[in-house]
Scaffold this motif. Structure first.
Motif, PDB file in Angstrom:
ATOM      1  N   VAL A   1       2.337  -6.704   3.566  1.00  0.00           N
ATOM      2  CA  VAL A   1       2.704  -5.292   3.694  1.00  0.00           C
ATOM      3  C   VAL A   1       1.859  -4.685   4.811  1.00  0.00           C
ATOM      4  CG1 VAL A   1       2.680  -3.041   2.548  1.00  0.00           C
ATOM      5  CG2 VAL A   1       3.440  -5.065   1.296  1.00  0.00           C
ATOM      6  N   THR A   2       2.530  -4.029   5.755  1.00  0.00           N
ATOM      7  CA  THR A   2       1.844  -3.465   6.922  1.00  0.00           C
ATOM      8  C   THR A   2       1.646  -1.956   6.770  1.00  0.00           C
ATOM      9  OG1 THR A   2       3.918  -2.981   8.054  1.00  0.00           O
ATOM     10  CG2 THR A   2       2.958  -5.192   8.407  1.00  0.00           C
TER      11      THR A   2
ATOM     12  N   ASN B   1      13.659  -0.869  -2.573  1.00  0.00           N
ATOM     13  CA  ASN B   1      12.588  -1.370  -1.703  1.00  0.00           C
ATOM     14  C   ASN B   1      11.454  -2.068  -2.458  1.00  0.00           C
ATOM     15  OD1 ASN B   1      11.533   0.920  -2.900  1.00  0.00           O
ATOM     16  ND2 ASN B   1      10.652   1.750  -1.006  1.00  0.00           N
ATOM     17  N   PHE B   2      11.530  -2.180  -3.764  1.00  0.00           N
ATOM     18  CA  PHE B   2      10.436  -2.748  -4.552  1.00  0.00           C
ATOM     19  C   PHE B   2      10.068  -4.152  -4.087  1.00  0.00           C
ATOM     20  CE2 PHE B   2       8.604  -5.172  -8.006  1.00  0.00           C
ATOM     21  CZ  PHE B   2       7.618  -4.323  -8.473  1.00  0.00           C
ATOM     22  N   ASP B   3      11.068  -5.026  -3.923  1.00  0.00           N
ATOM     23  CA  ASP B   3      10.790  -6.420  -3.553  1.00  0.00           C
ATOM     24  C   ASP B   3      10.152  -6.556  -2.176  1.00  0.00           C
ATOM     25  OD1 ASP B   3      11.680  -7.464  -5.980  1.00  0.00           O
ATOM     26  OD2 ASP B   3      13.741  -7.706  -5.262  1.00  0.00           O
TER      27      ASP B   3
ATOM     28  N   LYS C   1      -1.825   2.719  -7.087  1.00  0.00           N
ATOM     29  CA  LYS C   1      -2.061   2.763  -5.652  1.00  0.00           C
ATOM     30  C   LYS C   1      -1.849   1.372  -5.067  1.00  0.00           C
ATOM     31  CE  LYS C   1      -5.511   4.409  -2.390  1.00  0.00           C
ATOM     32  NZ  LYS C   1      -6.846   4.985  -2.275  1.00  0.00           N
ATOM     33  N   MET C   2      -0.947   1.288  -4.077  1.00  0.00           N
ATOM     34  CA  MET C   2      -0.665  -0.004  -3.442  1.00  0.00           C
ATOM     35  C   MET C   2      -1.679  -0.290  -2.337  1.00  0.00           C
ATOM     36  SD  MET C   2       3.482  -0.236  -3.001  1.00  0.00           S
ATOM     37  CE  MET C   2       3.516   1.007  -1.716  1.00  0.00           C
ATOM     38  N   VAL C   3      -2.304  -1.457  -2.413  1.00  0.00           N
ATOM     39  CA  VAL C   3      -3.176  -1.965  -1.349  1.00  0.00           C
ATOM     40  C   VAL C   3      -2.704  -3.393  -1.083  1.00  0.00           C
ATOM     41  CG1 VAL C   3      -5.536  -2.549  -0.691  1.00  0.00           C
ATOM     42  CG2 VAL C   3      -5.115  -0.554  -2.145  1.00  0.00           C
TER      43      VAL C   3
ATOM     44  N   MET D   1       3.797   0.908   4.795  1.00  0.00           N
ATOM     45  CA  MET D   1       3.189   1.902   3.899  1.00  0.00           C
ATOM     46  C   MET D   1       3.635   3.313   4.279  1.00  0.00           C
ATOM     47  SD  MET D   1       1.330   0.727   1.468  1.00  0.00           S
ATOM     48  CE  MET D   1       0.076  -0.402   0.953  1.00  0.00           C
ATOM     49  N   ALA D   2       3.727   3.586   5.581  1.00  0.00           N
ATOM     50  CA  ALA D   2       4.185   4.902   6.032  1.00  0.00           C
ATOM     51  C   ALA D   2       5.617   5.141   5.564  1.00  0.00           C
ATOM     52  CB  ALA D   2       4.086   5.003   7.555  1.00  0.00           C
ATOM     53  N   GLU D   3       6.451   4.120   5.645  1.00  0.00           N
ATOM     54  CA  GLU D   3       7.832   4.233   5.179  1.00  0.00           C
ATOM     55  C   GLU D   3       7.875   4.422   3.658  1.00  0.00           C
ATOM     56  OE1 GLU D   3      11.750   4.763   5.367  1.00  0.00           O
ATOM     57  OE2 GLU D   3      10.450   4.582   7.126  1.00  0.00           O
ATOM     58  N   ALA D   4       6.986   3.709   2.952  1.00  0.00           N
ATOM     59  CA  ALA D   4       6.938   3.814   1.492  1.00  0.00           C
ATOM     60  C   ALA D   4       6.473   5.194   1.045  1.00  0.00           C
ATOM     61  CB  ALA D   4       6.019   2.746   0.917  1.00  0.00           C
ATOM     62  N   GLU D   5       5.742   5.891   1.893  1.00  0.00           N
ATOM     63  CA  GLU D   5       5.306   7.248   1.557  1.00  0.00           C
ATOM     64  C   GLU D   5       6.520   8.169   1.405  1.00  0.00           C
ATOM     65  OE1 GLU D   5       2.885  10.008   0.263  1.00  0.00           O
ATOM     66  OE2 GLU D   5       2.221   7.979   0.726  1.00  0.00           O
ATOM     67  N   LYS D   6       7.566   7.905   2.197  1.00  0.00           N
ATOM     68  CA  LYS D   6       8.796   8.706   2.121  1.00  0.00           C
ATOM     69  C   LYS D   6       9.685   8.250   0.957  1.00  0.00           C
ATOM     70  CE  LYS D   6       8.789   8.818   7.098  1.00  0.00           C
ATOM     71  NZ  LYS D   6       9.417   8.195   8.238  1.00  0.00           N
TER      72      LYS D   6
END
Length: 182
Positions: A138-139, A88-90, A55-57, A143-148
């Protein structure tokens, strides 16, 4: 008299022949067979990790502990790890390689080390301190974009024999070229 001399001569030849023939039989020898059994050799490598979901925080360090091992009884080898990051990892995370790994020149994301007999069975951490760090910048929108499109880090271990013959060691590039990449 001639018959008697001839008979005596024949008897003498037979006695001498038997003595020589018997002597020759006593002077022979045979060894037991020596059976040479050739065993096979191999390299066996494992890659393990204790967790699979993370889980990314923002700002947090995540425990991520991929470890690779050359199984005891394997041949001395180059141990490689290939670390593949999603596009997108970096943007989200950072990591460092654990001590002992050297970047393979000219091959992005591939690292190696030599594993000698004394190191067989030793677990080698891939990531320094067994962790990745989520960047503090990270905003919520990111995070919303990373969900996709979730960031990924894929690690694969490979091994290739160290020696090409009794006296010569493969170069690292030659050893990497020997590794099947499928």
């Amino acid at each position: 008299m001639k018959k008697r001399t001839l008979a005596l001569l024949v008897a003498l030849v037979l006695v001498v022949g038997c003595i020589i023939g018997g002597t020759l039989a006593w002077l022979t020898a045979k060894t037991d067979a020596v059976v040479n059994t050739f065993t096979t050799s191999d390299i066996d490598v494992t890659l393990t990790e204790t967790e699979e979901e993370y889980k990314m925080v923002p700002g947090y360090t995540i425990h991520k502990d991929p470890k690779t091992t050359v199984v005891k009884g394997s041949e001395e080898c180059y141990l490689f790890v290939k670390v593949e990051k999603s596009a997108n990892f970096d943007s989200f995370m950072t990591y460092e390689m654990a001590d002992g790994w050297t970047a393979l020149e000219g091959v992005e994301g591939v690292y190696y080390r030599e594993v000698r007999t004394a190191d067989m069975g030793t677990e080698f951490s891939v990531l320094k301190d067994d962790q990745v760090t989520v960047k503090g910048e990270v905003t919520k929108e990111m995070m919303a974009e990373a969900e996709k499109n979730k960031p990924t880090l894929t690690i694969t271990a490979y091994a290739s024999q160290l020696y090409k013959n009794n006296t010569e060691i493969f170069t690292v590039a030659e050893a990497w070229a020997n590794v099947p990449k499928n």
